[in-house]
Design a protein around this motif. Structure first.
Motif, short mmCIF file in Angstrom:
data_model
loop_
_atom_site.label_atom_id
_atom_site.label_comp_id
_atom_site.label_asym_id
_atom_site.label_seq_id
_atom_site.Cartn_x
_atom_site.Cartn_y
_atom_site.Cartn_z
N LEU A 20 0.81 -1.20 0.00
CA LEU A 20 0.00 0.00 0.00
C LEU A 20 0.85 1.26 0.00
CD1 LEU A 20 -2.72 -1.00 2.63
CD2 LEU A 20 -2.86 -1.18 0.14
N ASN A 21 0.42 2.23 -0.77
CA ASN A 21 1.08 3.52 -0.72
C ASN A 21 0.86 4.13 0.65
OD1 ASN A 21 0.71 6.68 -1.04
ND2 ASN A 21 2.20 5.98 -2.54
N PRO A 22 1.90 4.65 1.30
CA PRO A 22 1.77 5.12 2.68
C PRO A 22 0.90 6.35 2.86
CG PRO A 22 3.94 5.66 1.81
CD PRO A 22 3.30 4.75 0.82
N LEU A 23 0.71 7.15 1.82
CA LEU A 23 -0.06 8.39 1.95
C LEU A 23 -1.45 8.31 1.35
CD1 LEU A 23 2.69 11.08 1.31
CD2 LEU A 23 2.07 9.89 3.42
N THR A 24 -1.73 7.24 0.60
CA THR A 24 -3.07 7.07 0.02
C THR A 24 -3.75 5.79 0.46
OG1 THR A 24 -2.30 5.93 -1.98
CG2 THR A 24 -2.37 8.36 -2.05
N GLY A 25 -2.99 4.82 0.93
CA GLY A 25 -3.58 3.54 1.31
C GLY A 25 -4.03 2.72 0.13
N VAL A 26 -3.60 3.11 -1.06
CA VAL A 26 -3.97 2.42 -2.30
C VAL A 26 -2.83 1.51 -2.71
CG1 VAL A 26 -4.55 2.74 -4.74
CG2 VAL A 26 -5.47 4.31 -3.01
N GLN A 27 -3.16 0.35 -3.27
CA GLN A 27 -2.13 -0.60 -3.67
C GLN A 27 -1.18 0.02 -4.70
OE1 GLN A 27 -3.71 -4.39 -4.89
NE2 GLN A 27 -3.90 -5.07 -2.78
N SER A 28 0.10 -0.26 -4.52
CA SER A 28 1.12 0.31 -5.39
C SER A 28 2.27 -0.68 -5.52
CB SER A 28 1.63 1.63 -4.80
OG SER A 28 2.70 2.14 -5.55
N SER A 29 2.86 -0.72 -6.70
CA SER A 29 3.96 -1.66 -6.94
C SER A 29 5.28 -1.13 -6.39
CB SER A 29 4.10 -1.95 -8.44
OG SER A 29 4.34 -0.74 -9.15
N ASN A 30 5.38 0.20 -6.20
CA ASN A 30 6.63 0.79 -5.74
C ASN A 30 6.32 1.90 -4.74
OD1 ASN A 30 9.22 1.74 -5.37
ND2 ASN A 30 9.33 2.79 -7.34
N THR A 31 6.60 1.66 -3.47
CA THR A 31 6.32 2.66 -2.44
C THR A 31 7.58 3.16 -1.74
OG1 THR A 31 6.03 0.95 -0.73
CG2 THR A 31 4.07 1.61 -1.98
N ALA A 32 8.76 2.62 -2.13
CA ALA A 32 9.99 2.90 -1.39
C ALA A 32 10.73 4.11 -1.94
CB ALA A 32 10.90 1.68 -1.41
N SER B 299 13.73 6.77 1.25
CA SER B 299 13.05 6.54 2.53
C SER B 299 11.61 6.99 2.45
CB SER B 299 13.77 7.29 3.65
OG SER B 299 13.90 8.66 3.31
N ALA B 300 10.68 6.04 2.38
CA ALA B 300 9.26 6.36 2.29
C ALA B 300 8.75 6.89 3.63
CB ALA B 300 8.46 5.13 1.89
N PRO B 301 7.78 7.78 3.64
CA PRO B 301 7.20 8.24 4.89
C PRO B 301 6.43 7.12 5.57
CG PRO B 301 5.92 9.06 3.03
CD PRO B 301 7.14 8.40 2.46
N SER B 302 6.24 7.24 6.88
CA SER B 302 5.45 6.25 7.60
C SER B 302 4.01 6.31 7.13
CB SER B 302 5.53 6.50 9.11
OG SER B 302 5.05 7.79 9.43
N ARG B 303 3.33 5.21 7.30
CA ARG B 303 1.99 5.05 6.73
C ARG B 303 0.93 5.73 7.58
NH1 ARG B 303 -2.20 1.32 7.16
NH2 ARG B 303 -3.34 0.95 5.22
N LEU B 304 0.02 6.42 6.91
CA LEU B 304 -1.16 6.97 7.58
C LEU B 304 -2.15 5.86 7.90
CD1 LEU B 304 -1.76 10.06 5.25
CD2 LEU B 304 -1.13 10.17 7.67
N SER B 305 -3.08 6.13 8.81
CA SER B 305 -4.16 5.18 9.12
C SER B 305 -5.32 5.41 8.16
CB SER B 305 -4.64 5.38 10.56
OG SER B 305 -3.63 5.05 11.49
N PHE B 306 -5.88 4.32 7.66
CA PHE B 306 -6.99 4.40 6.72
C PHE B 306 -8.14 3.49 7.16
CE2 PHE B 306 -3.27 5.54 4.21
CZ PHE B 306 -3.71 6.71 3.61
#
Length: 324
Positions: A32-44, A178-185
């Motif tokens: 999951l993308n950390p800022l949208t909560g949507v599936q993503s192939s590359n979040t790093a 460095s990806a940001p930490s994930r939001l809560s969804f």
């Protein structure tokens, strides 16, 4: 059917079926993308925050619709400016870019973002030259990272060349992986169980200046907003009130982004009064009220407490009644 605009009453509304926004499993989180909560192939990769003009002469903006999160905040004279956070995808070009304020820098650091602006207020300048913020500014990189569009007049003609920005960031030794930490969804089940006041169409106006009224319409899936003819989509619109104080003769503002307060969280055609708080520099709904963002893109409007949510937000209601 006659349509009327009404100011929403500030009465607490519970969000049904979402007393806790449960985090996804570890394996799911990696997808999951950390800022949208949507599936993503590359979040790093790192978030990039860009200060973008909302002056009428700057419209339509470039790539504002590609941002994962956008803050719309007042500057001097009742004019709003955007802080666009890009992480799920980097646009090749974005802008027009404007100068930084200290609160834009603070908001960007909630996502550990590379900060891009063209110019700065005295307070922002002190923050940026301290070396504590990874940043590129058009004052030092005009004509390089920041390209001028000759078809527009200054100061609304500076655009980020993202490839150049990434190159300069690497040269400066800034980490970009460095990806940001994930939001809560909310989960799908929690999103479907949302209850509250109907809000299929509404406007947000943070000051008396009509040029900075934002109108949103829900199509059953996402909210749409047109800026200069460009269609912007968002799953969440979060309108918070915060204390604003004029601090100098130019009308620059000090905005309290740490104390928390009341907010309207608008998603899935539903409006709820919730509390907001600063979570490590990010403006988010207070989970104690059962609120969280739905997966997708988010627009966050910051309006003065002196204006208040009820005056800043008007919801369009079908029929003769006001829906209350």
């Amino acid at each position: 059917m006659k349509k009327k605009w009404m100011a929403m009453a500030a009465a607490a509304v519970l969000i049904g079926g979402c007393s806790n926004a449960e985090p996804a499993s570890t394996n799911e989180q990696r997808k999951l993308n950390p800022l949208t909560g949507v599936q993503s192939s590359n979040t790093a990769h790192r978030a990039i925050a860009v200060v973008i003009s909302n002056h009428p002469s700057a419209r339509p903006q470039t790539a504002l619709e590609k941002a994962d999160i956008v803050y719309e905040v007042l500057t001097e004279g009742g004019i709003t400016r955007f802080l666009a956070i890009y992480q799920s995808e980097y646009p090749s070009k974005t802008g027009p870019v404007r100068s930084a304020r200290d609160y834009f820098v603070d908001l960007s650091q909630g996502y550990d973002a590379l900060f891009l602006a063209h110019g700065y207020s005295p307070e922002a300048y002190e923050m940026l030259i301290s070396g504590e913020v990874d940043q590129l500014n058009g004052i030092q990189h005009d004509g390089d990272v920041f390209k001028r569009d000759t078809s527009r007049k200054s100061p609304h003609n500076s655009y980020v060349d993202m490839e150049k920005a990434l190159d300069r960031a690497e040269e400066k030794g800034y980490s970009l992986n460095s990806a940001p930490s994930r939001l809560s969804f909310l989960s799908k089940k929690e999103t479907e169980a949302l209850i509250g006041e109907p809000a299929d169409a509404f406007s947000v106006q943070p000051s008396s200046n009509d040029l900075f009224e934002s109108k949103y319409e829900f199509d059953g899936d996402v909210y749409h907003r047109s800026i200069g003819g460009t269609d912007i989509e968002a799953e969440n619109v979060f309108v918070i009130e915060a204390d604003h104080r004029v601090v100098d003769a130019k009308g620059r503002l000090d905005i309290d982004l740490t104390s928390g307060g009341d907010a309207f969280l608008i998603q899935e055609g539903i409006l709820n009064l919730v509390k907001w708080h600063s979570q490590d520099g990010r403006i988010v709904p207070n989970k104690e009220s059962g609120a969280a963002f739905a997966p997708g893109k988010t627009w966050i409007h910051i309006v003065p407490t002196s204006r208040g949510l009820n005056k800043a937000v008007r919801v369009e209601i079908d029929g003769e009644g006001n829906g209350s």
